[in-house]
Design a protein around this motif. Structure first.
Motif, PDB file in Angstrom:
ATOM      1  N   GLN A 200     -14.030  -0.270  10.357  1.00  0.00           N
ATOM      2  CA  GLN A 200     -15.295  -0.561   9.671  1.00  0.00           C
ATOM      3  C   GLN A 200     -15.592  -2.061   9.773  1.00  0.00           C
ATOM      4  OE1 GLN A 200     -15.311   1.205   5.716  1.00  0.00           O
ATOM      5  NE2 GLN A 200     -14.247   3.002   6.437  1.00  0.00           N
ATOM      6  N   LYS A 201     -16.880  -2.424   9.637  1.00  0.00           N
ATOM      7  CA  LYS A 201     -17.323  -3.819   9.839  1.00  0.00           C
ATOM      8  C   LYS A 201     -16.802  -4.309  11.196  1.00  0.00           C
ATOM      9  CE  LYS A 201     -18.134  -5.964   5.661  1.00  0.00           C
ATOM     10  NZ  LYS A 201     -19.198  -6.835   5.227  1.00  0.00           N
ATOM     11  N   THR A 202     -16.152  -5.479  11.227  1.00  0.00           N
ATOM     12  CA  THR A 202     -15.547  -5.900  12.498  1.00  0.00           C
ATOM     13  C   THR A 202     -14.044  -5.621  12.473  1.00  0.00           C
ATOM     14  OG1 THR A 202     -15.249  -8.146  11.670  1.00  0.00           O
ATOM     15  CG2 THR A 202     -17.267  -7.713  12.906  1.00  0.00           C
ATOM     16  N   GLY A 203     -13.605  -4.766  11.540  1.00  0.00           N
ATOM     17  CA  GLY A 203     -12.202  -4.379  11.503  1.00  0.00           C
ATOM     18  C   GLY A 203     -11.547  -4.571  10.151  1.00  0.00           C
ATOM     19  N   PHE A 204     -12.085  -5.479   9.349  1.00  0.00           N
ATOM     20  CA  PHE A 204     -11.459  -5.769   8.060  1.00  0.00           C
ATOM     21  C   PHE A 204     -12.531  -6.335   7.131  1.00  0.00           C
ATOM     22  CE2 PHE A 204      -8.072  -7.944   5.437  1.00  0.00           C
ATOM     23  CZ  PHE A 204      -7.316  -6.809   5.211  1.00  0.00           C
ATOM     24  N   TYR A 205     -12.326  -6.164   5.814  1.00  0.00           N
ATOM     25  CA  TYR A 205     -13.311  -6.690   4.861  1.00  0.00           C
ATOM     26  C   TYR A 205     -12.974  -8.143   4.535  1.00  0.00           C
ATOM     27  CZ  TYR A 205     -15.582  -2.240   4.613  1.00  0.00           C
ATOM     28  OH  TYR A 205     -16.298  -1.122   4.955  1.00  0.00           O
ATOM     29  N   LEU A 206     -13.359  -9.017   5.453  1.00  0.00           N
ATOM     30  CA  LEU A 206     -13.069 -10.444   5.278  1.00  0.00           C
ATOM     31  C   LEU A 206     -13.766 -10.989   4.034  1.00  0.00           C
ATOM     32  CD1 LEU A 206     -13.536 -11.577   8.992  1.00  0.00           C
ATOM     33  CD2 LEU A 206     -11.388 -11.142   7.804  1.00  0.00           C
ATOM     34  N   ASP A 207     -14.878 -10.358   3.664  1.00  0.00           N
ATOM     35  CA  ASP A 207     -15.671 -10.871   2.536  1.00  0.00           C
ATOM     36  C   ASP A 207     -14.969 -10.703   1.184  1.00  0.00           C
ATOM     37  OD1 ASP A 207     -15.878  -8.119   2.563  1.00  0.00           O
ATOM     38  OD2 ASP A 207     -18.063  -8.054   2.440  1.00  0.00           O
ATOM     39  N   CYS A 227      -9.812   2.036  -5.902  1.00  0.00           N
ATOM     40  CA  CYS A 227     -10.796   3.041  -5.487  1.00  0.00           C
ATOM     41  C   CYS A 227     -11.614   2.504  -4.324  1.00  0.00           C
ATOM     42  CB  CYS A 227     -11.749   3.359  -6.627  1.00  0.00           C
ATOM     43  SG  CYS A 227     -10.908   3.948  -8.076  1.00  0.00           S
ATOM     44  N   PHE A 228     -11.845   3.322  -3.323  1.00  0.00           N
ATOM     45  CA  PHE A 228     -12.507   2.908  -2.082  1.00  0.00           C
ATOM     46  C   PHE A 228     -11.623   1.850  -1.400  1.00  0.00           C
ATOM     47  CE2 PHE A 228     -15.641   4.024  -5.292  1.00  0.00           C
ATOM     48  CZ  PHE A 228     -16.418   4.973  -4.660  1.00  0.00           C
ATOM     49  N   CYS A 229     -10.391   2.239  -1.158  1.00  0.00           N
ATOM     50  CA  CYS A 229      -9.360   1.257  -0.767  1.00  0.00           C
ATOM     51  C   CYS A 229      -9.420   0.847   0.691  1.00  0.00           C
ATOM     52  CB  CYS A 229      -7.982   1.821  -1.076  1.00  0.00           C
ATOM     53  SG  CYS A 229      -7.597   3.284  -0.062  1.00  0.00           S
ATOM     54  N   TYR A 230     -10.138   1.606   1.539  1.00  0.00           N
ATOM     55  CA  TYR A 230     -10.126   1.374   2.993  1.00  0.00           C
ATOM     56  C   TYR A 230      -8.672   1.298   3.468  1.00  0.00           C
ATOM     57  CZ  TYR A 230     -11.447  -0.441   7.615  1.00  0.00           C
ATOM     58  OH  TYR A 230     -11.595  -0.638   8.968  1.00  0.00           O
ATOM     59  N   THR A 231      -8.243   0.215   4.122  1.00  0.00           N
ATOM     60  CA  THR A 231      -6.873   0.191   4.646  1.00  0.00           C
ATOM     61  C   THR A 231      -5.889  -0.444   3.657  1.00  0.00           C
ATOM     62  OG1 THR A 231      -7.339  -1.882   5.806  1.00  0.00           O
ATOM     63  CG2 THR A 231      -7.659   0.156   7.051  1.00  0.00           C
ATOM     64  N   GLY A 232      -6.330  -0.587   2.410  1.00  0.00           N
ATOM     65  CA  GLY A 232      -5.414  -1.024   1.357  1.00  0.00           C
ATOM     66  C   GLY A 232      -5.323  -2.528   1.140  1.00  0.00           C
ATOM     67  N   GLY A 233      -6.345  -3.256   1.544  1.00  0.00           N
ATOM     68  CA  GLY A 233      -6.327  -4.718   1.386  1.00  0.00           C
ATOM     69  C   GLY A 233      -5.972  -5.162  -0.035  1.00  0.00           C
ATOM     70  N   PHE A 234      -6.690  -4.655  -1.016  1.00  0.00           N
ATOM     71  CA  PHE A 234      -6.419  -5.052  -2.407  1.00  0.00           C
ATOM     72  C   PHE A 234      -5.016  -4.616  -2.834  1.00  0.00           C
ATOM     73  CE2 PHE A 234     -11.112  -5.370  -2.933  1.00  0.00           C
ATOM     74  CZ  PHE A 234     -11.156  -6.595  -3.568  1.00  0.00           C
ATOM     75  N   SER A 235      -4.633  -3.406  -2.419  1.00  0.00           N
ATOM     76  CA  SER A 235      -3.354  -2.865  -2.889  1.00  0.00           C
ATOM     77  C   SER A 235      -2.161  -3.623  -2.339  1.00  0.00           C
ATOM     78  CB  SER A 235      -3.244  -1.388  -2.495  1.00  0.00           C
ATOM     79  OG  SER A 235      -4.119  -0.630  -3.288  1.00  0.00           O
ATOM     80  N   VAL A 236      -2.236  -4.032  -1.081  1.00  0.00           N
ATOM     81  CA  VAL A 236      -1.125  -4.786  -0.514  1.00  0.00           C
ATOM     82  C   VAL A 236      -0.972  -6.108  -1.281  1.00  0.00           C
ATOM     83  CG1 VAL A 236      -0.349  -6.039   1.538  1.00  0.00           C
ATOM     84  CG2 VAL A 236      -1.200  -3.694   1.751  1.00  0.00           C
ATOM     85  N   LEU A 248      -4.136   4.907  -4.591  1.00  0.00           N
ATOM     86  CA  LEU A 248      -5.264   4.507  -3.740  1.00  0.00           C
ATOM     87  C   LEU A 248      -6.127   5.712  -3.392  1.00  0.00           C
ATOM     88  CD1 LEU A 248      -2.397   3.108  -2.471  1.00  0.00           C
ATOM     89  CD2 LEU A 248      -4.112   1.736  -1.337  1.00  0.00           C
ATOM     90  N   ILE A 249      -7.428   5.518  -3.458  1.00  0.00           N
ATOM     91  CA  ILE A 249      -8.368   6.604  -3.119  1.00  0.00           C
ATOM     92  C   ILE A 249      -9.305   6.139  -2.004  1.00  0.00           C
ATOM     93  CG2 ILE A 249     -10.139   8.194  -3.995  1.00  0.00           C
ATOM     94  CD1 ILE A 249      -9.281   7.424  -6.842  1.00  0.00           C
ATOM     95  N   ASP A 250      -9.471   6.990  -1.002  1.00  0.00           N
ATOM     96  CA  ASP A 250     -10.528   6.761  -0.004  1.00  0.00           C
ATOM     97  C   ASP A 250     -10.848   8.093   0.640  1.00  0.00           C
ATOM     98  OD1 ASP A 250     -11.636   3.962   1.417  1.00  0.00           O
ATOM     99  OD2 ASP A 250     -11.863   5.732   2.669  1.00  0.00           O
ATOM    100  N   SER A 251     -12.074   8.207   1.145  1.00  0.00           N
ATOM    101  CA  SER A 251     -12.456   9.468   1.781  1.00  0.00           C
ATOM    102  C   SER A 251     -12.070   9.493   3.252  1.00  0.00           C
ATOM    103  CB  SER A 251     -13.963   9.688   1.631  1.00  0.00           C
ATOM    104  OG  SER A 251     -14.643   8.572   2.154  1.00  0.00           O
ATOM    105  N   SER A 252     -11.649   8.354   3.792  1.00  0.00           N
ATOM    106  CA  SER A 252     -11.345   8.293   5.227  1.00  0.00           C
ATOM    107  C   SER A 252      -9.855   8.470   5.491  1.00  0.00           C
ATOM    108  CB  SER A 252     -11.840   6.961   5.801  1.00  0.00           C
ATOM    109  OG  SER A 252     -11.110   6.613   6.955  1.00  0.00           O
ATOM    110  N   GLU A 253      -9.543   9.523   6.208  1.00  0.00           N
ATOM    111  CA  GLU A 253      -8.156   9.817   6.580  1.00  0.00           C
ATOM    112  C   GLU A 253      -7.578   8.679   7.428  1.00  0.00           C
ATOM    113  OE1 GLU A 253      -7.293  13.764   7.114  1.00  0.00           O
ATOM    114  OE2 GLU A 253      -5.244  13.022   6.873  1.00  0.00           O
ATOM    115  N   GLU A 254      -8.409   8.240   8.364  1.00  0.00           N
ATOM    116  CA  GLU A 254      -8.037   7.164   9.289  1.00  0.00           C
ATOM    117  C   GLU A 254      -7.604   5.917   8.506  1.00  0.00           C
ATOM    118  OE1 GLU A 254      -7.273   6.371  12.937  1.00  0.00           O
ATOM    119  OE2 GLU A 254      -8.216   8.276  12.360  1.00  0.00           O
ATOM    120  N   ALA A 255      -8.419   5.551   7.505  1.00  0.00           N
ATOM    121  CA  ALA A 255      -8.131   4.357   6.702  1.00  0.00           C
ATOM    122  C   ALA A 255      -6.820   4.537   5.935  1.00  0.00           C
ATOM    123  CB  ALA A 255      -9.291   4.088   5.736  1.00  0.00           C
ATOM    124  N   LEU A 256      -6.616   5.736   5.372  1.00  0.00           N
ATOM    125  CA  LEU A 256      -5.408   5.956   4.564  1.00  0.00           C
ATOM    126  C   LEU A 256      -4.133   5.902   5.413  1.00  0.00           C
ATOM    127  CD1 LEU A 256      -6.619   8.701   2.052  1.00  0.00           C
ATOM    128  CD2 LEU A 256      -6.224   6.279   1.613  1.00  0.00           C
TER     129      LEU A 256
END
Ligand code: SAH
Length: 393
Positions: A200-207, A227-236, A248-256
């Motif tokens: 997603q975006k250019t690969g990561f939520y730099l913002d 919630c809406f964790c994407y690849t877990g940036g906040f969680s890590v 962690l919750i996300d609807s994208s299997e790929e992200a999880l």
């Protein structure tokens, strides 16, 4: 100087331009002189013939011209090099914190409308959002190579808004070596693998970087819901900050899938975590109220102004659920990245949720983009990320 195509505005329509706004809408134009072809550079004049500036045309877009300068000058490679250098001086290490991934150019915010460049270590990712920047792609590749010596430049102009510019979506390697997939980056002691080719975006939520740093610093001993964790940036970051447990919750299997990889990469094996694939709206309803820290970072619900009422209901529902799930004396990081949601409305929505949840809530901080996502004050549309850190009693 060559004779450039020009547009002359209707009487009174020069006001926003004089106040610094970089967009000229087609409805403001009284007439044109010369051929306005997409991406070409031209001039804009007020109805009484005053020169207002120069920019890039796109007759196919509602934004018929994006201003680059208010001075009559030659817009050549050295002009754009100056703009890149001006952007570069803002991105000092001491401003960014410890990271090798950041936004190098933030479009209008860096006075380069339509151009986004993100850096992931030695890999640069470029987005050309307008016909003007599409035309200058080659020039910017050369400039980026000579200024930064990247290993690779990859294009991620696979963005639906390009349609409004009459451009097809585009992606692929623009320069250098084929990139490792994914690209490893490091920020504040955390390692991530950014999928710059397909993520997603250019690969990561730099913002969200500075907000992740804050989460790391306050996570110790907390039971976290991301919630809406994407690849877990906040969680890590929460994990490195020694959170007690993370859901962690996300609807994208790929992200999880990437979340698991990130936990291993950061040696977070001692921290119990669980991944829930699903719609956060549904999942949050069935969780128990046992959390000390919740992060709510949903995708934009209001991409158009007309979506605001529906989006507001969505934000209210999510925040209500989050407040219900929080224990006494806990923290909520709640975000919106909808351009059309302003601070005032967002705060009112969250306030409404607090009333309905029957909780006392303190506002600790408002949080937005990091310093590498500057917003031109004359172009408030460039601001989109708004967040609040709340203490829930
Ligand atoms: N917090 C993330 C970025 C979140 S982007 C970070 O800092 O990296 C929004 C995420 O929400 C995306 O990963 C998307 O897959 C996910 N998403 C979109 N709609 C969803 C829904 N209804 N329920 C759960 N996740 C959703």
């Amino acid at each position: 100087m060559p004779v450039l195509p020009k547009i002359i505005l209707k009487q009174g329509k020069e006001k926003p331009i004089l106040r610094g706004h970089p967009w000229v809408f087609s409805g403001a134009v009284a007439r044109a002189e010369g051929e306005l072809s997409p991406g070409e550079i031209g001039e804009v004049y007020s109805g009484d013939g005053t020169f207002l500036g120069m920019g890039q045309f796109n007759p196919h877009s509602q934004i018929i011209l994006r201003l680059l300068t208010r001075t009559k000058e030659v817009l050549d490679s050295s002009f754009f090099k100056q703009r890149l250098l001006q952007a570069h001086t803002l991105r000092k290490k001491e401003f960014l914190g410890k990271t090798n991934a950041y936004r190098v150019v933030n479009g209008e915010g860096d006075f380069l409308p339509g151009l986004v460049v993100d850096r992931y270590g030695e890999t640069f990712v470029m987005q050309c959002l307008t016909a003007g920047m599409e035309k200058l792609k080659g020039l910017f590749i050369d400039l980026l190579v000579s200024l930064f010596r990247p290993q690779s430049i990859y294009e991620r102009s696979d963005i639906p808004t390009r349609k409004e510019e009459g451009l097809p979506e585009a992606k692929g390697l623009l320069y250098g070596e084929d990139i490792p997939e994914p690209v490893e980056i490091e920020e504040q002691g955390c390692r991530f693998r950014a999928d710059v080719k397909n993520g997603q975006k250019t690969g990561f939520y730099l913002d969200q970087r500075e907000n992740r740093f804050l989460v790391q610093s306050i996570s110790q001993g907390r039971k976290v819901l991301d919630c809406f964790c994407y690849t877990g940036g906040f969680s890590v970051h929460a994990g490195l900050g020694r959170a007690r447990e993370i859901t962690l919750i996300d609807s994208s299997e790929e992200a999880l899938k990437r979340v698991e990889d990130h936990f291993i990469l950061n040696r977070l094996d001692k921290i119990p975590f669980r991944l829930i694939k699903g719609d956060a709206f549904d999942v949050m309803r069935i969780l128990e109220p046992e959390y000390d820290l919740i992060i709510l970072d949903p995708p934009p619900f209001a991409k158009k102004k007309g979506h605001l009422p529906g989006a507001s209901r969505g934000y209210k529902d999510l925040n209500l659920q989050a407040l219900r799930l929080l224990k006494r004396d806990s923290l909520l990081f709640t975000f919106t990245c909808s351009h059309h949601m302003n601070w005032d409305l967002f705060q009112k929505i969250v306030f409404g949720a607090a009333v309905d949840a029957g909780k006392m809530v303190q506002l600790l901080a408002r949080r937005g983009h990091p310093l590498d996502h500057p917003v031109d004050l004359s172009h408030p549309e460039g601001e989109y990320l708004r967040g609040m850190v709340l203490r829930v009693l």
